[in-house]
Scaffold this active site. Sequence first.
Site, short mmCIF file in Angstrom:
data_model
loop_
_atom_site.label_atom_id
_atom_site.label_comp_id
_atom_site.label_asym_id
_atom_site.label_seq_id
_atom_site.Cartn_x
_atom_site.Cartn_y
_atom_site.Cartn_z
CB CYS A 189 45.29 50.50 44.00
SG CYS A 189 45.27 49.88 45.69
CD GLU A 212 49.32 45.27 42.37
OE1 GLU A 212 48.34 44.66 42.86
OE2 GLU A 212 49.43 46.51 42.42
CD GLU A 234 38.62 50.37 47.59
OE1 GLU A 234 39.52 51.17 47.96
OE2 GLU A 234 38.85 49.35 46.92
CG HIS A 244 47.32 38.82 46.03
ND1 HIS A 244 46.39 38.76 45.02
CD2 HIS A 244 47.96 40.01 45.89
CE1 HIS A 244 46.45 39.86 44.31
NE2 HIS A 244 47.39 40.64 44.80
#
Length: 513
Positions: free
Chosen positions: A376, A424, A396, A334
């Site tokens: 996500c 993505e 999460e 990233h």
Amino acid sequence: MTEPTPATSPEVLAAGYARCAEITREHGTTYYWGARLLPAASRRHVHAVYTLARLADDIVDLAGPEPGPETAAELDAFEASFWQALADGTYTDPVMAAVATSVRECGIADDCFTRFFGAMRSDLTQRTYETWADLLAYMDGSAAVIGEMMLPVLNPTTDAVVPARALGLAFQLTNFLRDVGEDLDRGRVYIPQEDLRRFGADPHARVVTPQWRELMAFQIERNRRLYREADAGIPILPGASRRCVATARVLYARILEGIEAADYDVFTSRARVPTARKAALAARMVTSRDPMRLVARDRAAVDPFGGAWVSDDPVVLVDEGGAPIGQGRKSAIHHDDTPLHLAFSCYVLDPAGRLLVTTRAASKPSFPGVVTNTVCGHPTPGEDLAQAVRRRARSELGVEVGDLRLVLPEFRYQAQMNGIVENEVCPVFVGWATSDSTAPDPEEVDDVQWVPWEQFRDEVLEGVRTVSPWATEQVPLLAALGPDPRSWPAGSRAALPPAATLGPGADALAPAS
């Protein structure tokens, strides 16, 4: 290395190398100060390679914004003189004789020069570059190849082509960012057009606006990433070469700090590193036990997001068709040029039909503080998508997802924030929580809120609620499936990217037999 051909007299060669040193000192001061740390025999080769590149570049640049046939002819003649000097070793021009001698002695591959002159020739007609990939293709011959040319001079202990190319790219991108105004005068823009549109910046206005600052900050971080990639090659160089490259690397990267100090004004001034600072750094490199210590302290060596990733699982890299082509750690892939990879997105509703809306933690490197859909993330290599969705929701948010349905199997997006690009292939799911209880991880999520789906949908569509770029694109597609999420049709497994695995843990249409 081979012995220099005896066809060129020592006097001619000495004059040629002296002139190459003068040109390097006059126009390439960073190269000059770095090369001062090399033995004299190697130093002259750096001067010669730099001079060849400089003279060719000057032919193109000095022609102005509309180079004509005469410029092309001059460049052709210059290239022909290089190949002639290289072929027979008899050339009366001292500079070209020195250049050819260095190329022969160091064994620099002919292909490097073919690519270099091809890039120079493209400058006669190419004015802009649409994408970063397009610019990289040009820079292969104009910059990366310079790193390749220098390798036989520097003698790395192992293969160093990749970091050498990265350093060449980093140096030239720094030049492009510093010289925006000068390049405009020549009729050229070396910042990708897609980036200018993304930030709403216009270099032709020659005005520093908020949009211009954001654009330049993005480009500078892209540039610093290239320097970090190049840093891996410095430790494998022998002592003098290591000090030489480390000096040039740090000095060039400091030009970026000058651009920042000028508030990104590259129109009315030119960022420079003062000669005194160059000399001081060269002296420190000579006395330092390990020049990498000085490199590591440089701002460009510091990953601004290093250590900020809550998890650093491997991510599946995919090609344009969605097929797997490799993997890489989340923190490593990233950046400003994030490769296409596999992800997922899920909208989780409670038994009352309310959507769990989340606000990403402000400390996250990627899209911090952004309001978005429930969850996500990325499946690990070989992980079933349904398992990945449930794992992520549990870790999460403390949410257990029961029923799960694939609804948008082909969704794909690209977005950028704070110098990090998301790129993505991201199948979208809708799921139902077994209850409305949550236990969000504060390192991942700043806030959670249950919102009726109809309200969330309408607020996004009407522009009342600002959400993540991916949710902004997904919500209209989901709304088109119908008003009630429980009635949304299941997507086809056959439409999933080939890299994705989806077992019986989610409702999806079976491929047609």
